[in-house]
Write an enzyme that holds these catalytic residues in place. Structure first.
Site, PDB file in Angstrom:
ATOM      1  N   ASN A  77       0.368  -1.174   0.268  1.00 44.17           N
ATOM      2  CA  ASN A  77       0.409   0.100   0.061  1.00 44.17           C
ATOM      3  C   ASN A  77       1.101   0.740   0.217  1.00 44.17           C
ATOM      4  OD1 ASN A  77      -1.535   1.889   0.345  1.00 44.17           O
ATOM      5  ND2 ASN A  77      -1.771   1.483   2.964  1.00 44.17           N
ATOM      6  N   TRP A  78       1.311   2.050  -1.172  1.00 41.82           N
ATOM      7  CA  TRP A  78       2.189   2.774  -1.076  1.00 41.82           C
ATOM      8  C   TRP A  78       1.404   4.213  -1.164  1.00 41.82           C
ATOM      9  CZ3 TRP A  78       4.308   2.484  -7.115  1.00 41.82           C
ATOM     10  CH2 TRP A  78       5.121   0.562  -7.003  1.00 41.82           C
ATOM     11  N   LYS A  79       0.219   4.505  -0.214  1.00 44.10           N
ATOM     12  CA  LYS A  79      -0.629   5.636  -0.153  1.00 44.10           C
ATOM     13  C   LYS A  79      -0.328   6.619  -1.100  1.00 44.10           C
ATOM     14  CE  LYS A  79       0.112   3.747   4.742  1.00 44.10           C
ATOM     15  NZ  LYS A  79      -0.155   3.926   6.511  1.00 44.10           N
ATOM     16  N   HIS A 101      -9.465   0.781   4.573  1.00 45.00           N
ATOM     17  CA  HIS A 101      -7.672   1.279   5.648  1.00 45.00           C
ATOM     18  C   HIS A 101      -8.372   2.389   6.606  1.00 45.00           C
ATOM     19  CE1 HIS A 101      -4.021   2.554   6.040  1.00 45.00           C
ATOM     20  NE2 HIS A 101      -3.533   1.270   5.700  1.00 45.00           N
ATOM     21  N   GLU A 147      -6.843   4.859   7.215  1.00 46.52           N
ATOM     22  CA  GLU A 147      -6.963   5.897   7.668  1.00 46.52           C
ATOM     23  C   GLU A 147      -7.789   6.959   7.103  1.00 46.52           C
ATOM     24  OE1 GLU A 147      -3.037   5.957   5.180  1.00 46.52           O
ATOM     25  OE2 GLU A 147      -2.308   4.860   7.390  1.00 46.52           O
ATOM     26  N   GLU A 168      -5.185  -4.512  10.395  1.00 47.04           N
ATOM     27  CA  GLU A 168      -4.646  -4.335  10.649  1.00 47.04           C
ATOM     28  C   GLU A 168      -5.162  -3.374  12.264  1.00 47.04           C
ATOM     29  OE1 GLU A 168      -2.705  -2.752   7.182  1.00 47.04           O
ATOM     30  OE2 GLU A 168      -4.225  -1.722   7.321  1.00 47.04           O
ATOM     31  N   GLY A 223       1.992   2.157  10.575  1.00 48.41           N
ATOM     32  CA  GLY A 223       3.057   3.209  10.461  1.00 48.41           C
ATOM     33  C   GLY A 223       3.454   4.030  12.346  1.00 48.41           C
ATOM     34  N   SER A 262       3.232  -2.147  10.913  1.00 53.81           N
ATOM     35  CA  SER A 262       4.731  -2.719  10.466  1.00 53.81           C
ATOM     36  C   SER A 262       5.527  -3.814  10.682  1.00 53.81           C
ATOM     37  CB  SER A 262       5.240  -1.657  12.670  1.00 53.81           C
ATOM     38  OG  SER A 262       4.566  -0.608  12.119  1.00 53.81           O
ATOM     39  N   GLY A 281       2.789  -1.249   4.322  1.00 56.18           N
ATOM     40  CA  GLY A 281       2.885   0.199   4.087  1.00 56.18           C
ATOM     41  C   GLY A 281       4.060   0.222   3.893  1.00 56.18           C
ATOM     42  N   GLY A 282       4.740   0.959   4.565  1.00 56.88           N
ATOM     43  CA  GLY A 282       5.648   1.773   4.233  1.00 56.88           C
ATOM     44  C   GLY A 282       7.352   0.624   3.908  1.00 56.88           C
TER      45      GLY A 282
HETATM   46  C1  PEP Z   1      -0.461   0.214   5.885  1.00 60.98           C
HETATM   47  O1  PEP Z   1      -0.116   1.309   5.651  1.00 60.98           O
HETATM   48  O2  PEP Z   1      -2.270  -0.555   6.135  1.00 60.98           O
HETATM   49  C2  PEP Z   1      -0.015  -0.174   6.613  1.00 60.98           C
HETATM   50  C3  PEP Z   1      -0.173  -1.378   7.506  1.00 60.98           C
HETATM   51  O3  PEP Z   1       1.232   0.695   7.015  1.00 60.98           O
HETATM   52  P1  PEP Z   1       2.681   0.152   7.891  1.00 60.98           P
HETATM   53  O4  PEP Z   1       3.183  -1.346   7.446  1.00 60.98           O
HETATM   54  O5  PEP Z   1       3.710   1.208   7.080  1.00 60.98           O
HETATM   55  O6  PEP Z   1       2.333   0.384   8.557  1.00 60.98           O
END
Ligand code: PEP
Length: 255
Positions: free
Chosen positions: A9-11, A95, A97, A167, A173, A213, A234-235
Site C-alpha cells: 500500500n503505497w498510500k 483502510h 486512514e 490491521e 506506521g 509495521s 505500508g512503509g
Molecule cells: C498500511 O498502510 O496498511 C500499513 C500496514 O502500513 P505500515 O506497514 O507502514 O504500518
C-alpha cells in the site's frame, strides 16, 4: 492450502516516474517460485504507469479506494468499472486512514465491497481496533462489527473472493507490531466470524492478511501462524529491497 498474498500500500507516495521505477525493480527482483501473490497499490494517477511496468509479470495491480456508484454526479470519485478498465484486480477498502480521516463507516465499506465484486475486483477489506479499544478489551466487539456490517448480504460464493486485512490501528506506521500470537488470536477470531457469515468450507478459503509495521525482520514469524495468509504493507513496500525481502520471506534466515 491458501496462497499467501502480500500487497504494498503505497498510500500518498510516488509520482508516475517513481512508481514505475519501483514497480520495475520489484518485477525484476521477485522470484515467482517464492509462490506469493504480489499486489502493488499506487495512487490513482500512477495506476497506468505501474500497469505498464508490471505488464506480463505475475505482479498484480490494486487501487487504494473506490466508489460504489458506476458513474454520475460524484465529483472526485472513481468507480470500480473504471478501476477494472485501468487494469486493477484488487482494491483496498476501509483502510483505517480512510475511516479516520475521511469518515468512512462500515455501511459505506459494504457498498464498496459489493461494487468491487460486481466488477470482478478482489476487495481487500481492512479491519482493526485502536489502542484505546484494545486496552478496553473491545477487540472482538470492534472487529466483529466491522466484519458483520462490512460484509453483510454477501453470499458464501462472494465471501470466498474477499481478502481481509487485519490491521490494528496502533501498529500502522508506528513501528509497533502485534506479536505473532496476538495477531493469530485475532485472525482465528476473524475466521470464526467468517464461518458464521458463510459456511466453514468458504471461510477456510478466505485469506486474512496481517498489516501494521510488517518488515523483513518480523514477516517470517507472522507468516508462520496458521491463520495469517499474507501481509498488507505500508512503509516497507516503498523500497524495492525491503519489499522483495518480505516477498522472499520463506528463503530468509531472518526471523
Ligand atoms: C498500511 O498502510 O496498511 C500499513 C500496514 O502500513 P505500515 O506497514 O507502514 O504500518
Amino acid at each position: 492450502m491458501r496462497k499467501k498474498i502480500i500487497a504494498g500500500n503505497w498510500k500518498l507516495n510516488k509520482n508516475r516516474a517513481e512508481a514505475a521505477a519501483l514497480a520495475k525493480s520489484i518485477v525484476a527482483m521477485y522470484r515467482p517460485e517464492a509462490g506469493v501473490e504480489v499486489v502493488l497499490c499506487p495512487v490513482f494517477t500512477a495506476l497506468e504507469s505501474v500497469r505498464q511496468a508490471i505488464d506480463k509479470s505475475v505482479v498484480r495491480l490494486g487501487a487504494q479506494d473506490c466508489y460504489w456508484e458506476e458513474q454520475g454526479a460524484f465529483t472526485g470519485e472513481v468507480s470500480c468499472s473504471l478501476l477494472k478498465d485501468a487494469g486493477c484486480d484488487y482494491v483496498i477498502i476501509g483502510h483505517s486512514e480512510r475511516r479516520q480521516f475521511f469518515g468512512e463507516n462500515d455501511l459505506a465499506i459494504n457498498k464498496k465491497v459489493q461494487a468491487a465484486l460486481k466488477q470482478n475486483i478482489t476487495p481487500i477489506v481492512c479491519v482493526g481496533e485502536t489502542l484505546q479499544e484494545r486496552e478496553a478489551d473491545r477487540v472482538e466487539e470492534v472487529v466483529g462489527t466491522q466484519l458483520r456490517v462490512g460484509l453483510q448480504s454477501l453470499s458464501a460464493e462472494q465471501l470466498e473472493k474477499v481478502v481481509i486485512a487485519y490491521e490494528p490501528v496502533w501498529a500502522i506506521g508506528t513501528g509497533k507490531t502485534a506479536t505473532p500470537e496476538q495477531a493469530q488470536a485475532v485472525h482465528a477470531f476473524i475466521r470464526k466470524i467468517l464461518t458464521e457469515l458463510s459456511v466453514p468450507a468458504a471461510a477456510e478459503k478466505i485469506r486474512i492478511q496481517y498489516g501494521g509495521s510488517v518488515n523483513p525482520g518480523n514477516v517470517k514469524a507472522l507468516m508462520s501462524q496458521p491463520d495469517i495468509d499474507g501481509a498488507l504493507v505500508g512503509g516497507a513496500s516503498l523500497k524495492a529491497e525491503s519489499f522483495i525481502d518480505l516477498l522472499h520471506f520463506q528463503e530468509s534466515a531472518r526471523v
